[in-house]
Scaffold this motif. Structure first.
Motif, PDB file in Angstrom:
ATOM      1  N   UNK A 215      66.920 -17.835   9.499  1.00 42.13           N
ATOM      2  CA  UNK A 215      66.809 -18.111  10.923  1.00 42.13           C
ATOM      3  C   UNK A 215      68.179 -18.096  11.588  1.00 42.13           C
ATOM      4  N   UNK A 216      69.178 -18.667  10.928  1.00 47.50           N
ATOM      5  CA  UNK A 216      70.515 -18.719  11.515  1.00 47.50           C
ATOM      6  C   UNK A 216      71.134 -17.323  11.612  1.00 47.50           C
ATOM      7  N   UNK A 217      70.925 -16.493  10.600  1.00 46.83           N
ATOM      8  CA  UNK A 217      71.434 -15.125  10.657  1.00 46.83           C
ATOM      9  C   UNK A 217      70.747 -14.348  11.773  1.00 46.83           C
ATOM     10  N   UNK A 218      69.450 -14.571  11.930  1.00 50.36           N
ATOM     11  CA  UNK A 218      68.703 -13.890  12.984  1.00 50.36           C
ATOM     12  C   UNK A 218      69.168 -14.349  14.360  1.00 50.36           C
ATOM     13  N   UNK A 219      69.356 -15.656  14.523  1.00 52.93           N
ATOM     14  CA  UNK A 219      69.803 -16.193  15.808  1.00 52.93           C
ATOM     15  C   UNK A 219      71.181 -15.666  16.182  1.00 52.93           C
ATOM     16  N   UNK A 220      72.025 -15.425  15.170  1.00 52.30           N
ATOM     17  CA  UNK A 220      73.390 -14.945  15.426  1.00 52.30           C
ATOM     18  C   UNK A 220      73.438 -13.440  15.669  1.00 52.30           C
ATOM     19  N   UNK A 221      72.314 -12.740  15.467  1.00 59.98           N
ATOM     20  CA  UNK A 221      72.300 -11.293  15.666  1.00 59.98           C
ATOM     21  C   UNK A 221      72.942 -10.517  14.538  1.00 59.98           C
ATOM     22  N   UNK A 222      73.032 -11.131  13.337  1.00 58.38           N
ATOM     23  CA  UNK A 222      73.657 -10.443  12.198  1.00 58.38           C
ATOM     24  C   UNK A 222      72.809  -9.239  11.777  1.00 58.38           C
ATOM     25  N   UNK A 223      73.470  -8.101  11.540  1.00 61.16           N
ATOM     26  CA  UNK A 223      72.775  -6.859  11.207  1.00 61.16           C
ATOM     27  C   UNK A 223      72.460  -6.799   9.713  1.00 61.16           C
ATOM     28  N   UNK A 224      71.765  -7.831   9.225  1.00 63.28           N
ATOM     29  CA  UNK A 224      71.338  -7.893   7.829  1.00 63.28           C
ATOM     30  C   UNK A 224      69.957  -8.528   7.783  1.00 63.28           C
ATOM     31  N   UNK A 225      69.318  -8.394   6.641  1.00 63.36           N
ATOM     32  CA  UNK A 225      68.052  -9.092   6.425  1.00 63.36           C
ATOM     33  C   UNK A 225      68.006  -9.543   4.970  1.00 63.36           C
ATOM     34  N   UNK A 226      67.395 -10.690   4.742  1.00 68.16           N
ATOM     35  CA  UNK A 226      67.196 -11.194   3.388  1.00 68.16           C
ATOM     36  C   UNK A 226      65.788 -10.807   2.967  1.00 68.16           C
ATOM     37  N   UNK A 227      65.692  -9.929   1.983  1.00 67.95           N
ATOM     38  CA  UNK A 227      64.403  -9.425   1.508  1.00 67.95           C
ATOM     39  C   UNK A 227      63.959 -10.220   0.296  1.00 67.95           C
ATOM     40  N   UNK A 228      62.732 -10.714   0.334  1.00 66.75           N
ATOM     41  CA  UNK A 228      62.174 -11.426  -0.805  1.00 66.75           C
ATOM     42  C   UNK A 228      61.542 -10.432  -1.781  1.00 66.75           C
ATOM     43  N   UNK A 229      61.965 -10.482  -3.020  1.00 65.48           N
ATOM     44  CA  UNK A 229      61.374  -9.670  -4.080  1.00 65.48           C
ATOM     45  C   UNK A 229      60.444 -10.591  -4.857  1.00 65.48           C
ATOM     46  N   UNK A 230      59.171 -10.493  -4.570  1.00 61.87           N
ATOM     47  CA  UNK A 230      58.204 -11.462  -5.072  1.00 61.87           C
ATOM     48  C   UNK A 230      58.264 -11.591  -6.596  1.00 61.87           C
ATOM     49  N   UNK A 231      58.356 -12.837  -7.037  1.00 64.51           N
ATOM     50  CA  UNK A 231      58.376 -13.120  -8.462  1.00 64.51           C
ATOM     51  C   UNK A 231      59.722 -12.905  -9.115  1.00 64.51           C
ATOM     52  N   UNK A 232      60.718 -12.431  -8.343  1.00 70.92           N
ATOM     53  CA  UNK A 232      62.035 -12.137  -8.934  1.00 70.92           C
ATOM     54  C   UNK A 232      63.137 -12.905  -8.215  1.00 70.92           C
ATOM     55  N   UNK A 233      63.340 -12.612  -6.937  1.00 71.20           N
ATOM     56  CA  UNK A 233      64.431 -13.254  -6.230  1.00 71.20           C
ATOM     57  C   UNK A 233      64.604 -12.716  -4.822  1.00 71.20           C
ATOM     58  N   UNK A 234      65.847 -12.518  -4.415  1.00 69.29           N
ATOM     59  CA  UNK A 234      66.153 -12.116  -3.044  1.00 69.29           C
ATOM     60  C   UNK A 234      67.240 -11.046  -3.044  1.00 69.29           C
ATOM     61  N   UNK A 235      67.278 -10.265  -1.953  1.00 69.22           N
ATOM     62  CA  UNK A 235      68.281  -9.214  -1.801  1.00 69.22           C
ATOM     63  C   UNK A 235      68.774  -9.215  -0.361  1.00 69.22           C
ATOM     64  N   UNK A 236      70.093  -9.101  -0.178  1.00 66.36           N
ATOM     65  CA  UNK A 236      70.674  -9.004   1.160  1.00 66.36           C
ATOM     66  C   UNK A 236      70.844  -7.521   1.495  1.00 66.36           C
ATOM     67  N   UNK A 237      70.101  -7.070   2.496  1.00 68.93           N
ATOM     68  CA  UNK A 237      70.108  -5.672   2.894  1.00 68.93           C
ATOM     69  C   UNK A 237      70.745  -5.477   4.270  1.00 68.93           C
ATOM     70  N   UNK A 238      71.283  -4.281   4.484  1.00 69.31           N
ATOM     71  CA  UNK A 238      71.795  -3.927   5.797  1.00 69.31           C
ATOM     72  C   UNK A 238      70.639  -3.694   6.755  1.00 69.31           C
ATOM     73  N   UNK A 239      70.857  -4.025   8.030  1.00 73.58           N
ATOM     74  CA  UNK A 239      69.841  -3.770   9.045  1.00 73.58           C
ATOM     75  C   UNK A 239      68.885  -4.943   9.213  1.00 73.58           C
ATOM     76  N   UNK A 240      68.645  -5.306  10.453  1.00 69.23           N
ATOM     77  CA  UNK A 240      67.740  -6.413  10.736  1.00 69.23           C
ATOM     78  C   UNK A 240      66.296  -6.028  10.419  1.00 69.23           C
ATOM     79  N   UNK A 241      65.499  -7.043  10.136  1.00 67.53           N
ATOM     80  CA  UNK A 241      64.101  -6.787   9.781  1.00 67.53           C
ATOM     81  C   UNK A 241      63.324  -6.188  10.935  1.00 67.53           C
ATOM     82  N   UNK A 242      63.742  -6.496  12.191  1.00 71.05           N
ATOM     83  CA  UNK A 242      63.019  -6.003  13.357  1.00 71.05           C
ATOM     84  C   UNK A 242      63.631  -4.743  13.932  1.00 71.05           C
ATOM     85  N   UNK A 243      64.626  -4.162  13.188  1.00 72.64           N
ATOM     86  CA  UNK A 243      65.294  -2.965  13.701  1.00 72.64           C
ATOM     87  C   UNK A 243      64.379  -1.763  13.589  1.00 72.64           C
TER      88      UNK A 243
END
Length: 243
Positions: A215-243
Motif C-alpha cells: 500500500x505504501x509503495x502504491x501510495x508513493x507512486x513507485x513503479x514496482x509491484x510485489x507479485x505473490x507466487x502462491x505457495x512459494x514467496x514474493x517477487x519485486x517486479x518493475x512496473x505498477x500492477x495497474x500499469x
C-alpha cells in the motif's frame, strides 16, 4: 541529545527501573502510563522507539500499536507484556509490533533487543514547518509513476525524489525483495532474514506487513509491484500492477 525512547507502562515497579537503565545507557527517555498519552507523544515526531505494555488502564496496548501504525508512526515498537501465549505474540506482530518480550524479562536482553532495533531503524528528520516538499518531490497522492530506489546503508527508500516512510520491518522486507529484484524470494527466506530465531508462530504476520508495504509503495507512486507466487514467496517486479 540521545535517541528518544517512549516507555508506555503504568506499573511503577517496572517502569522506573527501566527508565533509569535506559537513561544510563544515554537514551532520552519519556514515560507515560496511558495509551492515549502514548499515541499523542509518539506521533509528535521525535520518538524513535516505543516500549509498549499491553495492560494499560485506559485502552489495550494492541489498540495503541494498531492506532500508531494507522497514523503513520514508522519507528520501532516493542511490546512488553505478561501475555506470553503464541496467539498473543502473533496478534501483537500482526498489528505492527517489531518485537515481543514477555514479563518477567532480563534488562540485559531487553537492552540488546532495543539496540538491535534502533540500529535497523532510520527515522528521517521531519520537514520544517512551512518548508514544503523537497524540490522535485511528488505531492502526496500524486498519480505520477516514479522509479523505486532502496539504499540499505541509509535505510531509506525513494520513489523518485519522494521518500517512502516505512517501519523497520517494512523496510527490511523491501530491502530483501529489492536485493533479489525480479527473482522469487521464498517465505522461509523472508522470515529468516526479517524476523529472527526467537520468533514463533504462523507466518500471517509476513502477509500483514507485506500488505502494508504494498500500500505504501502504491501510495508513493513507485513503479514496482510485489507479485505473490502462491505457495512459494514474493517477487519485486518493475512496473505498477495497474500499469
Amino acid at each position: 541529545m540521545g535517541r528518544q525512547i517512549l516507555v508506555v507502562e503504568d506499573d511503577d515497579g517496572i517502569a522506573l527501573p527501566l527508565v533509569r537503565t535506559l537513561s544510563r545507557e544515554g537514551y532520552e527517555v519519556l514515560r507515560v502510563a496511558e495509551g492515549r498519552a502514548a499515541i499523542e507523544q509518539a506521533t509528535a515526531g521525535e520518538v524513535e522507539l516505543v516500549v509498549l505494555d499491553l495492560g494499560l488502564p485506559d485502552m489495550d496496548g494492541l489498540d495503541v500499536c494498531r492506532r500508531l501504525r494507522d497514523l503513520g508512526y514508522d519507528g520501532g515498537i516493542v511490546i512488553l507484556t505478561a501475555r506470553d501465549g503464541e496467539l498473543d505474540r502473533v496478534v501483537g506482530l500482526d498489528v505492527g509490533a517489531d518485537d515481543y518480550i514477555a514479563k518477567p524479562f532480563a534488562l540485559a536482553e531487553l537492552l540488546a533487543r532495543l539496540r538491535a532495533l534502533l540500529r535497523r531503524s532510520s527515522r528521517p528528520l521531519a520537514a520544517e514547518p512551512g518548508g514544503g516538499a523537497p524540490p522535485g518531490a511528488s505531492a502526496p497522492g500524486a498519480a505520477s509513476v516514479t522509479p523505486l530506489t532502496v539504499d540499505p546503508a541509509s535505510r531509506r527508500a525513494h520513489a523518485g525524489d519522494r521518500e517512502v516512510q516505512l517501519s523497520t520491518k517494512e523496510f527490511d522486507l523491501l530491502a530483501q525483495l529489492d536485493r533479489h529484484r525480479g527473482a522469487v524470494v521464498t517465505r522461509e527466506q523472508l522470515m529468516d532474514e526479517v524476523w529472527d530465531e526467537n520468533w514463533f508462530g504462523s507466518t500471517k504476520t509476513l502477509d500483514v506487513t507485506m500488505a502494508r508495504l504494498r500500500q505504501k509503495l502504491d501510495d508513493a507512486g513507485a513503479d514496482v509491484r510485489i507479485t505473490t507466487i502462491r505457495g512459494v514467496g514474493f517477487r519485486l517486479d518493475e512496473g505498477r500492477a495497474d500499469a
